[in-house]
Design a protein around this motif. Structure first.
Motif, mmCIF file in Angstrom:
data_model
loop_
_atom_site.group_PDB
_atom_site.id
_atom_site.type_symbol
_atom_site.label_atom_id
_atom_site.label_comp_id
_atom_site.label_asym_id
_atom_site.label_seq_id
_atom_site.Cartn_x
_atom_site.Cartn_y
_atom_site.Cartn_z
ATOM 1 N N UNK A 1 0.860 -1.167 0.000
ATOM 2 C CA UNK A 1 0.000 0.000 0.000
ATOM 3 C C UNK A 1 0.902 1.224 0.000
ATOM 4 N N UNK A 2 0.783 2.055 -1.000
ATOM 5 C CA UNK A 2 1.636 3.239 -1.019
ATOM 6 C C UNK A 2 1.234 4.218 0.081
ATOM 7 N N UNK A 3 2.226 4.795 0.717
ATOM 8 C CA UNK A 3 1.995 5.789 1.755
ATOM 9 C C UNK A 3 2.724 7.059 1.358
ATOM 10 N N UNK A 4 2.178 8.203 1.742
ATOM 11 C CA UNK A 4 2.901 9.446 1.554
ATOM 12 C C UNK A 4 3.900 9.514 2.695
ATOM 13 N N UNK A 5 5.173 9.429 2.348
ATOM 14 C CA UNK A 5 6.222 9.300 3.354
ATOM 15 C C UNK A 5 7.007 10.594 3.443
ATOM 16 N N UNK A 6 7.145 11.073 4.662
ATOM 17 C CA UNK A 6 7.995 12.231 4.894
ATOM 18 C C UNK A 6 9.318 11.731 5.456
ATOM 19 N N UNK A 7 10.302 12.569 5.426
ATOM 20 C CA UNK A 7 11.622 12.195 5.932
ATOM 21 C C UNK A 7 11.948 13.042 7.154
ATOM 22 N N UNK B 1 11.677 -1.472 -2.713
ATOM 23 C CA UNK B 1 12.571 -0.486 -3.328
ATOM 24 C C UNK B 1 13.104 -1.028 -4.634
ATOM 25 N N UNK B 2 13.037 -0.285 -5.685
ATOM 26 C CA UNK B 2 12.304 0.965 -5.793
ATOM 27 C C UNK B 2 10.803 0.690 -5.794
ATOM 28 N N UNK B 3 10.007 1.643 -5.374
ATOM 29 C CA UNK B 3 8.566 1.405 -5.297
ATOM 30 C C UNK B 3 7.944 1.251 -6.680
ATOM 31 N N UNK B 4 6.895 0.466 -6.746
ATOM 32 C CA UNK B 4 6.142 0.286 -7.983
ATOM 33 C C UNK B 4 5.102 1.392 -8.111
ATOM 34 N N UNK B 5 4.486 1.733 -6.989
ATOM 35 C CA UNK B 5 3.438 2.750 -6.964
ATOM 36 C C UNK B 5 3.718 3.688 -5.792
ATOM 37 N N UNK B 6 3.516 4.966 -6.013
ATOM 38 C CA UNK B 6 3.765 5.942 -4.950
ATOM 39 C C UNK B 6 2.544 6.826 -4.743
ATOM 40 N N UNK B 7 2.501 7.401 -3.576
ATOM 41 C CA UNK B 7 1.461 8.369 -3.230
ATOM 42 C C UNK B 7 2.166 9.716 -3.139
ATOM 43 N N UNK B 8 1.780 10.644 -4.002
ATOM 44 C CA UNK B 8 2.538 11.879 -4.165
ATOM 45 C C UNK B 8 2.191 12.984 -3.181
ATOM 46 N N UNK B 9 1.120 12.790 -2.421
ATOM 47 C CA UNK B 9 0.721 13.818 -1.459
ATOM 48 C C UNK B 9 -0.045 13.159 -0.314
ATOM 49 N N UNK B 10 -0.096 13.827 0.803
ATOM 50 C CA UNK B 10 -0.875 13.316 1.933
ATOM 51 C C UNK B 10 -2.364 13.430 1.616
ATOM 52 N N UNK C 1 -6.162 10.259 -7.265
ATOM 53 C CA UNK C 1 -5.416 11.317 -7.947
ATOM 54 C C UNK C 1 -3.975 11.413 -7.452
ATOM 55 N N UNK C 2 -3.722 11.009 -6.218
ATOM 56 C CA UNK C 2 -2.384 11.095 -5.633
ATOM 57 C C UNK C 2 -1.496 9.896 -5.972
ATOM 58 N N UNK C 3 -2.057 8.862 -6.575
ATOM 59 C CA UNK C 3 -1.298 7.649 -6.873
ATOM 60 C C UNK C 3 -0.647 7.693 -8.248
ATOM 61 N N UNK C 4 0.597 7.255 -8.300
ATOM 62 C CA UNK C 4 1.333 7.165 -9.558
ATOM 63 C C UNK C 4 2.043 5.823 -9.616
ATOM 64 N N UNK C 5 1.823 5.087 -10.691
ATOM 65 C CA UNK C 5 2.569 3.849 -10.905
ATOM 66 C C UNK C 5 3.897 4.247 -11.538
ATOM 67 N N UNK C 6 4.964 4.053 -10.787
ATOM 68 C CA UNK C 6 6.290 4.496 -11.195
ATOM 69 C C UNK C 6 6.916 3.525 -12.200
ATOM 70 N N UNK C 7 6.674 2.239 -12.019
ATOM 71 C CA UNK C 7 7.301 1.222 -12.857
ATOM 72 C C UNK C 7 6.238 0.274 -13.394
ATOM 73 N N UNK C 8 5.650 0.636 -14.532
ATOM 74 C CA UNK C 8 4.598 -0.197 -15.121
ATOM 75 C C UNK C 8 5.121 -1.569 -15.539
ATOM 76 N N UNK C 9 6.402 -1.665 -15.907
ATOM 77 C CA UNK C 9 6.974 -2.960 -16.302
ATOM 78 C C UNK C 9 6.914 -3.976 -15.171
ATOM 79 N N UNK C 10 6.945 -3.493 -13.938
ATOM 80 C CA UNK C 10 6.934 -4.400 -12.786
ATOM 81 C C UNK C 10 5.582 -5.065 -12.575
ATOM 82 N N UNK C 11 4.510 -4.484 -13.127
ATOM 83 C CA UNK C 11 3.175 -5.044 -12.907
ATOM 84 C C UNK C 11 2.517 -5.570 -14.178
ATOM 85 N N UNK C 12 2.982 -5.131 -15.339
ATOM 86 C CA UNK C 12 2.347 -5.508 -16.598
ATOM 87 C C UNK C 12 2.311 -7.027 -16.753
#
Length: 122
Positions: free
Chosen positions: A1-7, A37-46, A68-79
Protein backbone atom coordinates in the motif's frame (compact mmCIF):
# COMPACT_ATOMS: atom_id res chain seq x y z
CA UNK A 1 0.00 0.00 0.00
CA UNK A 2 1.64 3.24 -1.02
CA UNK A 3 1.99 5.79 1.76
CA UNK A 4 2.90 9.45 1.55
CA UNK A 5 6.22 9.30 3.35
CA UNK A 6 7.99 12.23 4.89
CA UNK A 7 11.62 12.20 5.93
CA UNK A 8 12.91 13.06 9.38
CA UNK A 9 16.68 13.01 9.50
CA UNK A 10 16.79 10.57 6.60
CA UNK A 11 14.30 8.13 8.17
CA UNK A 12 10.88 7.39 6.73
CA UNK A 13 7.99 8.55 8.89
CA UNK A 14 4.48 7.21 8.53
CA UNK A 15 4.93 4.05 6.45
CA UNK A 16 3.68 1.33 8.80
CA UNK A 17 2.88 -1.08 5.96
CA UNK A 18 6.47 -0.97 4.67
CA UNK A 19 7.80 -1.84 8.12
CA UNK A 20 5.57 -4.91 8.22
CA UNK A 21 6.69 -6.01 4.75
CA UNK A 22 10.35 -5.56 5.77
CA UNK A 23 9.74 -7.95 8.68
CA UNK A 24 8.08 -10.40 6.29
CA UNK A 25 11.08 -10.21 3.94
CA UNK A 26 13.46 -10.92 6.82
CA UNK A 27 11.48 -14.01 7.81
CA UNK A 28 10.69 -15.28 4.30
CA UNK A 29 12.17 -18.73 3.76
CA UNK A 30 10.24 -19.39 0.53
CA UNK A 31 11.56 -16.57 -1.65
CA UNK A 32 8.41 -14.58 -2.33
CA UNK A 33 9.03 -11.70 -4.78
CA UNK A 34 8.46 -8.83 -2.33
CA UNK A 35 9.24 -5.39 -3.69
CA UNK A 36 9.66 -2.25 -1.65
CA UNK A 37 12.57 -0.49 -3.33
CA UNK A 38 12.30 0.96 -5.79
CA UNK A 39 8.57 1.40 -5.30
CA UNK A 40 6.14 0.29 -7.98
CA UNK A 41 3.44 2.75 -6.96
CA UNK A 42 3.76 5.94 -4.95
CA UNK A 43 1.46 8.37 -3.23
CA UNK A 44 2.54 11.88 -4.16
CA UNK A 45 0.72 13.82 -1.46
CA UNK A 46 -0.87 13.32 1.93
CA UNK A 47 -4.59 12.47 1.88
CA UNK A 48 -7.33 11.94 4.44
CA UNK A 49 -7.76 8.45 5.83
CA UNK A 50 -10.85 6.38 5.23
CA UNK A 51 -11.16 6.04 9.01
CA UNK A 52 -12.13 9.73 9.05
CA UNK A 53 -14.97 9.23 6.57
CA UNK A 54 -18.39 9.08 8.13
CA UNK A 55 -20.59 8.92 5.05
CA UNK A 56 -20.57 7.26 1.66
CA UNK A 57 -20.30 10.63 -0.05
CA UNK A 58 -17.20 11.50 1.99
CA UNK A 59 -15.63 8.09 1.30
CA UNK A 60 -16.15 8.67 -2.43
CA UNK A 61 -14.48 12.11 -2.19
CA UNK A 62 -11.54 10.75 -0.20
CA UNK A 63 -11.13 7.82 -2.61
CA UNK A 64 -11.00 10.29 -5.51
CA UNK A 65 -8.24 12.30 -3.83
CA UNK A 66 -6.28 9.12 -3.07
CA UNK A 67 -6.68 7.95 -6.68
CA UNK A 68 -5.42 11.32 -7.95
CA UNK A 69 -2.38 11.10 -5.63
CA UNK A 70 -1.30 7.65 -6.87
CA UNK A 71 1.33 7.16 -9.56
CA UNK A 72 2.57 3.85 -10.91
CA UNK A 73 6.29 4.50 -11.19
CA UNK A 74 7.30 1.22 -12.86
CA UNK A 75 4.60 -0.20 -15.12
CA UNK A 76 6.97 -2.96 -16.30
CA UNK A 77 6.93 -4.40 -12.79
CA UNK A 78 3.18 -5.04 -12.91
CA UNK A 79 2.35 -5.51 -16.60
CA UNK A 80 0.89 -8.98 -17.11
CA UNK A 81 1.45 -9.97 -13.47
CA UNK A 82 -0.55 -10.92 -10.42
CA UNK A 83 0.03 -8.30 -7.70
CA UNK A 84 -0.69 -8.49 -3.97
CA UNK A 85 -1.17 -5.19 -2.16
CA UNK A 86 -0.72 -5.22 1.62
CA UNK A 87 -2.60 -2.79 3.86
CA UNK A 88 -2.33 -2.87 7.64
CA UNK A 89 -5.98 -1.99 8.35
CA UNK A 90 -9.05 -2.56 6.16
CA UNK A 91 -11.58 0.18 6.84
CA UNK A 92 -13.94 0.37 3.86
CA UNK A 93 -12.03 -1.25 1.02
CA UNK A 94 -12.05 2.01 -0.92
CA UNK A 95 -8.29 2.56 -0.63
CA UNK A 96 -7.49 -0.94 -1.83
CA UNK A 97 -9.97 -0.41 -4.64
CA UNK A 98 -8.28 2.74 -5.98
CA UNK A 99 -4.79 1.22 -5.65
CA UNK A 100 -6.00 -1.86 -7.55
CA UNK A 101 -7.53 0.38 -10.21
CA UNK A 102 -4.23 2.21 -10.75
CA UNK A 103 -2.32 -1.08 -10.94
CA UNK A 104 -4.83 -2.58 -13.40
CA UNK A 105 -4.57 0.56 -15.54
CA UNK A 106 -0.79 0.03 -15.56
CA UNK A 107 -1.28 -3.48 -16.90
CA UNK A 108 -1.56 -5.79 -13.89
CA UNK A 109 -3.63 -8.86 -14.77
CA UNK A 110 -4.89 -9.40 -11.24
CA UNK A 111 -4.66 -7.41 -8.01
CA UNK A 112 -5.35 -8.92 -4.59
CA UNK A 113 -5.58 -7.16 -1.26
CA UNK A 114 -4.11 -8.58 1.94
CA UNK A 115 -4.85 -6.90 5.27
CA UNK A 116 -3.71 -7.49 8.81
CA UNK A 117 -6.88 -6.34 10.54
CA UNK A 118 -10.28 -4.82 9.91
CA UNK A 119 -12.06 -1.99 11.68
CA UNK A 120 -15.49 -2.62 13.12
CA UNK A 121 -18.38 -1.98 10.77
CA UNK A 122 -20.42 1.03 11.87
Amino acid sequence: MPAFVTRDGGHSVGDHAARTIRYAIEQDDVGYPFRLEPPVITKTTATETMASAGSLARRVRIAATIYAALTVVDERAVRGRRVVVYDDVFTTGSTLDVVARRLREAGADEVYGLTLSRTRWR
